[in-house]
Motif scaffolding. Structure first.
Motif, PDB file in Angstrom:
ATOM      1  N   VAL A 164       0.845  -1.198   0.000  1.00 59.38           N
ATOM      2  CA  VAL A 164       0.000   0.000   0.000  1.00 59.38           C
ATOM      3  C   VAL A 164       0.877   1.244   0.000  1.00 59.38           C
ATOM      4  O   VAL A 164       0.675   2.176  -0.788  1.00 59.38           O
ATOM      5  N   LEU A 165       1.873   1.269   0.880  1.00 58.12           N
ATOM      6  CA  LEU A 165       2.752   2.435   0.988  1.00 58.12           C
ATOM      7  C   LEU A 165       3.413   2.760  -0.342  1.00 58.12           C
ATOM      8  O   LEU A 165       3.432   3.914  -0.775  1.00 58.12           O
ATOM      9  N   ARG A 166       3.943   1.745  -1.017  1.00 62.23           N
ATOM     10  CA  ARG A 166       4.612   1.998  -2.295  1.00 62.23           C
ATOM     11  C   ARG A 166       3.628   2.524  -3.339  1.00 62.23           C
ATOM     12  O   ARG A 166       3.972   3.395  -4.141  1.00 62.23           O
ATOM     13  N   SER A 167       2.397   2.013  -3.314  1.00 62.91           N
ATOM     14  CA  SER A 167       1.395   2.452  -4.293  1.00 62.91           C
ATOM     15  C   SER A 167       0.992   3.908  -4.098  1.00 62.91           C
ATOM     16  O   SER A 167       0.581   4.575  -5.042  1.00 62.91           O
ATOM     17  N   THR A 168       1.094   4.405  -2.862  1.00 65.33           N
ATOM     18  CA  THR A 168       0.698   5.798  -2.611  1.00 65.33           C
ATOM     19  C   THR A 168       1.725   6.788  -3.129  1.00 65.33           C
ATOM     20  O   THR A 168       1.416   7.975  -3.283  1.00 65.33           O
ATOM     21  N   MET A 169       2.954   6.354  -3.361  1.00 66.01           N
ATOM     22  CA  MET A 169       4.019   7.242  -3.851  1.00 66.01           C
ATOM     23  C   MET A 169       4.201   8.473  -2.950  1.00 66.01           C
ATOM     24  O   MET A 169       4.433   9.578  -3.409  1.00 66.01           O
ATOM     25  N   GLY A 170       4.059   8.273  -1.633  1.00 65.17           N
ATOM     26  CA  GLY A 170       4.274   9.361  -0.684  1.00 65.17           C
ATOM     27  C   GLY A 170       3.012  10.094  -0.282  1.00 65.17           C
ATOM     28  O   GLY A 170       3.028  10.887   0.674  1.00 65.17           O
TER      29      GLY A 170
END
Length: 260
Positions: free
Chosen positions: A154-160
């Motif tokens: 999930v974190l990587r998909s949000t791109m920050g």
């Protein structure tokens, strides 16, 4: 400079536990990897407690730290072998940060909210968080049963974007009911007896509810609906990916509000 090279080091054992959802919930901490992601966390209201550095990347980290004026309570240098024990990606950049979760006390604001009801796919949730941030959504509401937003996928998909938009975990639906009581229009998707989504008025205070990928919205959320809509699919597809459908709906709200 001490370099940790043992898998049996107590600190390494504690860090590895943060890969587990229950431990993240217990400690209120999660891991982010990569220079861009660490920089996003540093520039947010979240707090970085510890940074783990692959000792082979020491010089790059020192340049990064100086460039962005980063100062944390604890820096841990580890061998490449130990770094891979903590890292959650295969091609990590040699830097991991332990971030303290930020508790949210969110006051309701006029505008658009997105409610995710038991969504389980990390890519869908991450995409919706990123799209919502881009579109200026006031907050994302998560019901009980959603995937952990601090899951590494999930974190990587949000791109920050995880650091840029309020995310309200609403397991007892208290915040959801406050939105309803405050006069927000609840828009839900339904394939039966539904109006064309593009005919729906979305300029007022609105909640877009997105249901579970396989089972749709729970009865509890569905019962809050003010309008049932369907996204037209002239090509004849049976359904749309949840992340895509949510993005279409979010940006129709943006389009309508920009037409004032």
């Amino acid at each position: 400079m001490n370099i940790i090279e043992s898998k049996n080091n107590n600190k390494i054992k504690e860090l590895k536990k943060l890969k587990d959802r229950k431990w993240r919930k217990k400690t209120g901490e999660f891991l982010v990897e990569g220079y861009r992601f660490v920089h996003e966390a540093w520039n947010s209201e979240f707090h970085i407690e510890t940074i783990i550095i692959n000792v082979d990347n020491k010089d790059k980290y020192e340049d990064f730290k100086m460039k962005h004026n980063i100062s944390v309570e604890e820096e841990i240098y580890v061998s490449e072998v130990i770094y891979k024990e903590v890292a959650q990606t295969q091609n990590s950049q040699g830097i991991i940060a332990v971030v303290k979760n930020k508790s949210i006390e969110h006051n309701i604001e006029d505008g658009l909210y997105v409610l995710l009801d038991r969504l389980q796919d990390p890519g869908n949730v991450g995409t919706i968080i990123r799209t919502s941030h881009a579109a200026g959504v006031k907050g994302i509401v998560l019901t009980k049963g959603c995937v952990d937003i601090y899951n590494d996928k999930v974190l990587r998909s949000t791109m920050g974007s995880i650091f840029k938009i309020p995310i309200i975990e609403d397991s007892n639906l208290e915040f959801t009911r406050k939105l309803k009581e405050s006069g927000f229009k609840f828009v839900v998707s339904s394939l039966e007896e539904s109006e064309d989504f593009y005919d729906c008025y979305l300029k007022g205070n609105t909640v877009i509810a997105v249901g579970n990928e396989g089972n749709g919205l729970s009865e509890e959320i569905y019962s809050l609906q003010d309008v049932k809509v369907k996204i037209p699919m002239p090509g004849g597809a049976e359904s749309l990916n949840a992340g895509v459908a949510a993005s279409i709906m979010i940006y129709e709200c943006v389009r309508q509000k920009n037409c004032d």
